[in-house]
Scaffold this motif. Structure first.
Motif, PDB file in Angstrom:
ATOM      1  N   LYS A 208       0.839  -1.202   0.000  1.00  0.00           N
ATOM      2  CA  LYS A 208       0.000   0.000   0.000  1.00  0.00           C
ATOM      3  C   LYS A 208       0.869   1.245   0.000  1.00  0.00           C
ATOM      4  O   LYS A 208       2.001   1.227   0.479  1.00  0.00           O
ATOM      5  N   PRO A 209       0.320   2.320  -0.550  1.00  0.00           N
ATOM      6  CA  PRO A 209       1.112   3.543  -0.649  1.00  0.00           C
ATOM      7  C   PRO A 209       0.932   4.435   0.576  1.00  0.00           C
ATOM      8  O   PRO A 209       0.051   4.203   1.404  1.00  0.00           O
ATOM      9  N   ILE A 210       1.767   5.448   0.650  1.00  0.00           N
ATOM     10  CA  ILE A 210       1.521   6.524   1.608  1.00  0.00           C
ATOM     11  C   ILE A 210       0.395   7.374   1.026  1.00  0.00           C
ATOM     12  O   ILE A 210       0.418   7.720  -0.154  1.00  0.00           O
ATOM     13  N   ARG A 212      -1.853  10.256  -0.178  1.00  0.00           N
ATOM     14  CA  ARG A 212      -1.573  11.620  -0.613  1.00  0.00           C
ATOM     15  C   ARG A 212      -2.667  12.556  -0.125  1.00  0.00           C
ATOM     16  O   ARG A 212      -3.806  12.466  -0.552  1.00  0.00           O
TER      17      ARG A 212
END
Lengths: 583, 206
Positions: A208-210, A212
């Motif tokens: 999973k991404p950070i 935004r």
């Protein structure tokens, strides 16, 4: 006393530091790994190439429960049911060759429905690979398109690390099935087992991404300005364990919310903001109003064609906010205005904080209007008929009343599935287990077995058609042998009903091979030592269901329902969601 | 904002160069190939070899498709567990070469000055000269290596082989720094950040 304890602890610590390891076979190391991952139940079937693992399992019987299924397909569907009910990773064992290929349907099903599984298959000795040895099949290549990850182990020393990776990959990010193929020599090989280290990082894999923040802000701005916002939620809410966050978000923003069939139950069926089911056989309002909303907020769903109908006429007027953990889903079918890539457990609270508290009573009233129309035209006749033969829907309705919406309903595929999903009452999350993306007939009976092990304290009811029950009926043997408490309802309309419905509506009633006969199910169940009964009269239905639920252990209830009933509403294939038909 | 985001994606099919950085893993080639075959896309050129970084492999894949499809395909490739990063570029964004080998009978080469001139004009070099045959090598774009085949055909071209396309992305600062970021459990913003959201019209571009 304390001093002694401390010394003992220090000894343990120093032992761990220098960990000399223990010599053991690959097969035993595998089971040690499963224990370390917290596995309690395995669904499997032995065979030649996985015998060393089964031999090791003999020594672990007190720690690992193994459920002997009757067919590997049953095993993997049970693993799926377990995972869907519990939220944990399902574990499945199968041997090489046919054992492994029998997993294929379940892997495909788990892949498309994002179900976390770790499947272990035996494989022939490494020196025989590629020689067409007995029960050798290239299961890695066969399963590449239908697994999140797969790997062949030919050396025992790889087992702990690969198993740890398998569990990490299966459960993290967008979950999915993983297959580990272990050659027999690796299972037998002794090596120095230095303990099991869970995996928490793979450099090439970002589950999973950070999140935004600017996209959260843009999404919130759209939501705050919206006059007719509409939330669509899917299984992502359940997979992300974000039911509470989701509920808080819609309650603050007051947005009407509809679900895909795998999203059912994230909030209770009777939640005031729950406006119903999406898609081909979904509710009237949610489908029509998809093409009227001004902001569409899709949460953990992937715009399947059964949800969207014709894409070029799908929500074209709306700004689309898409929350998903899988970047490949964003803009895949529906172009988003604001993509919110991330874990909805994290994005939903952020979004909620940035959104104004609101109510959309006027807009909500539109949904309620359509709902009243659908009730009058369809639902009331289905749920509360007073004459004629039994309908599938009234069976579900009485079941809802008796279980008070607390049961897990596992449905198969076809008309009864749409009925079970449309009319089933789900008070709790993880209560609706069905094969969504793949539409696998034969899923429900084994999946219900797995669901029971995944949620031992809950009532599990399998609702199956007369076609689907005959596809994995052998799993009655598993229920018999293991004494599993699964309530089985077969809704028998003596047809392959969904195909018949299409043939009626779109092929001038040319009923081509949809007329299916059934055995005497009660005799079949009886042969397996499972009590049962068959009902066809309205006045007997409630008592029969009550008897089923009161029975200690499994029960087989056949309900003879009207033969040629159709599931409505319906969005005909190739039509827009707003062209949904009530009859 | 939405207008900016929904910049028109080219609906015209053209050549795209897909660059994939991966771990060195058995079976990964198959997993990547499946993503194309599933959509019935023909891979026109495929090169895979170790990159400038030890243990990291680099794929160069050439397909002819619309940008919309290429974007979806690249995201599905990047989803593979062992894939670190995927970029796609048009031919204008890259410097590319293909290498070709030509085997011709030595006696004809030696006798006919015309051939020698042809080779020189085409920038070919002799790799091996034997009594019976000579092997020439040339690198360039497809049209250039093709031109030499046509030219050599009348002079008894025995055998010809061409490599896959390799390409360098003009606007790239390599992968070393990125990889170090990937190796961290908590990598920096620019790696873990949603790159494709930054420039939605140039998904995965550097």
């Amino acid at each position: 006393m304390d001093l002694i304890m401390e010394t003992a602890q220090q000894e343990v610590l120093s032992e761990q530091k220098t960990n000399p390891g223990i010599e053991m076979k690959g097969s035993a190391a595998l089971l040690e790994g499963l224990l370390a991952e917290g596995v309690d139940t395995i669904f499997g079937y032995p065979g030649g190439a996985i015998m060393p693992i089964y031999d090791a399992l003999y020594d672990y019987m007190d720690k690992l429960k193994h459920i002997l299924v009757r067919h590997e397909q049953g095993g993997i569907h049970a693993g799926q049911g377990y995972a869907r009910a519990s939220g944990k990773v399902g574990v499945v064992f199968a041997t090489s060759g046919p054992g492994a290929t029998n997993l294929v349907t379940g892997l495909a099903d788990a892949q498309i429905d994002s179900t976390p599984l770790v499947c272990i298959t035996g494989q022939v000795f490494a020196h025989l690979l590629g020689t067409d040895a007995f029960q050798e099949i290239d299961i890695i290549n066969i399963t590449s398109p239908i697994t999140k990850w797969n790997y062949q182990i030919t050396d025992a020393t790889e087992i702990p690390e690969i198993l740890a990776k398998a569990f990490y990959i299966a459960r993290s990010g967008r979950p999915g099935p993983v297959l580990i193929d272990i050659t027999k020599n690796a299972q037998l090989q002794k090596f120095n087992f230095e303990g099991y280290k869970p995996c928490a990082h793979i450099r090439s894999y970002r589950p999973k991404p950070i999140v935004r923040k600017e996209y959260i802000a843009e999404a919130a701005a759209l939501i705050n300005a919206a006059k007719k916002p509409f939330v669509l939620w899917g299984q992502g809410v359940l997979l992300g364990r974000a039911e509470q966050e989701f509920k808080a978000f819609i309650e603050k923003t007051g947005i009407p919310s509809a679900w895909t069939i795998l999203g059912a139950g994230a909030i209770p069926s009777d939640h005031p903001l729950n406006v119903g089911m999406l898609g081909m056989h979904g509710n009237y309002g949610p489908n029509v109003l998809t093409n009227e909303c001004d902001v569409l907020i899709a949460i953990g769903m992937r715009f399947d064609d059964r949800v969207t109908g014709r894409l070029d006429k799908y929500a074209k007027q709306a700004k689309v906010i898409h929350l998903d953990i899988d970047p490949a889903e964003i803009d895949k079918n529906v172009q988003s205005t604001v993509p919110v890539w991330g874990d909805c457990k994290e994005t939903l609270p952020l979004l909620m904080d940035a959104c104004d508290a609101k109510q959309h009573s006027e807009w909500m009233e539109k949904f309620r209007g359509f709902e009243r129309e659908e009730h009058a035209e369809v639902i009331d006749n289905e749920l509360f008929p007073t004459t004629g033969e039994l309908t599938m829907a009234e069976v579900i309705q009485v079941l809802n009343e008796l279980t008070k919406g607390e049961a897990i309903i596992v449905s198969d595929v076809g008309q009864h599935q749409m009925i079970a999903c449309r009319y089933g009452k789900f008070n709790k999350t993880r209560s609706n287990i069905t094969s969504g993306g793949l539409g696998t007939m034969g899923f429900a009976l084994p999946a219900a077995i797995g669901a029971k092990f995944g949620a031992l304290d809950r009532t599990v009811v399998a609702v199956i058609g007369d076609g689907g029950i005959q596809m994995n009926i052998q799993e009655l043997g598993t229920i018999m042998q293991c004494g599993i408490d699964v309530k089985i309802i077969v809704l028998n309309n003596q047809f392959l009903g969904m195909v018949r419905q299409w043939q009626e509506l779109f092929q001038e009633k040319r009923y081509s091979f949809v007329d299916i006969t059934s055995p005497d199910y009660i005799k079949v169940a009886d042969a397996y030592g499972i009590p049962g009964s068959s009902v066809s009269k309205r006045e007997d239905l409630r008592t029969a269901l009550q008897t089923m639920l009161n029975t200690n252990g499994s029960y087989f209830l056949e309900v003879m329902v009207t033969k040629e009933n159709n599931v409505f509403p319906m969005v005909p294939q190739g039509c827009s969601v707003s062209e949904i038909r009530l009859k | 904002m939405s207008d900016q985001n929904q910049k028109e994606i080219s609906i015209v099919k053209q050549e795209y160069n897909i660059t994939v950085y991966t771990e060195n893993q058995i079976g990964l080639l198959g997993r990547i190939a499946i993503i194309f075959t599933r959509r019935k896309i023909n891979i026109e050129s495929l090169n895979t070899s170790p990159s400038e970084i030890e243990s990291i492999h680099r794929f160069n894949i050439v397909i002819t498709e619309t940008e919309d499809v290429v974007r979806k395909v690249t995201r599905q490739i990047e989803k593979q567990v062992e894939v670190l990063k995927v970029y796609y570029n048009t031919n204008e964004d890259i410097i590319w070469q293909e290498m070709a080998l030509y085997k011709v009978p030595t006696d004809i080469i030696a006798e006919k000055a015309l051939v020698e001139r042809l080779l020189r004009e085409n920038g070919a070099r002799a790799v091996v000269i034997r009594k019976d045959y000579t092997v020439f090598e040339t690198t360039g774009h497809r049209s250039e290596t093709d031109a030499l085949i046509i030219a050599l055909q009348p002079f008894g071209l025995i055998e010809f082989v061409r490599s896959a396309r390799i390409s360098i992305i003009k606007d790239s600062d390599g992968f070393n720094r990125k990889l170090r970021e990937f190796e961290r459990i908590e990598p920096g913003q620019d790696v873990i950040e949603n790159e494709f959201l930054n420039s939605r019209d140039k998904v995965f571009s550097m």
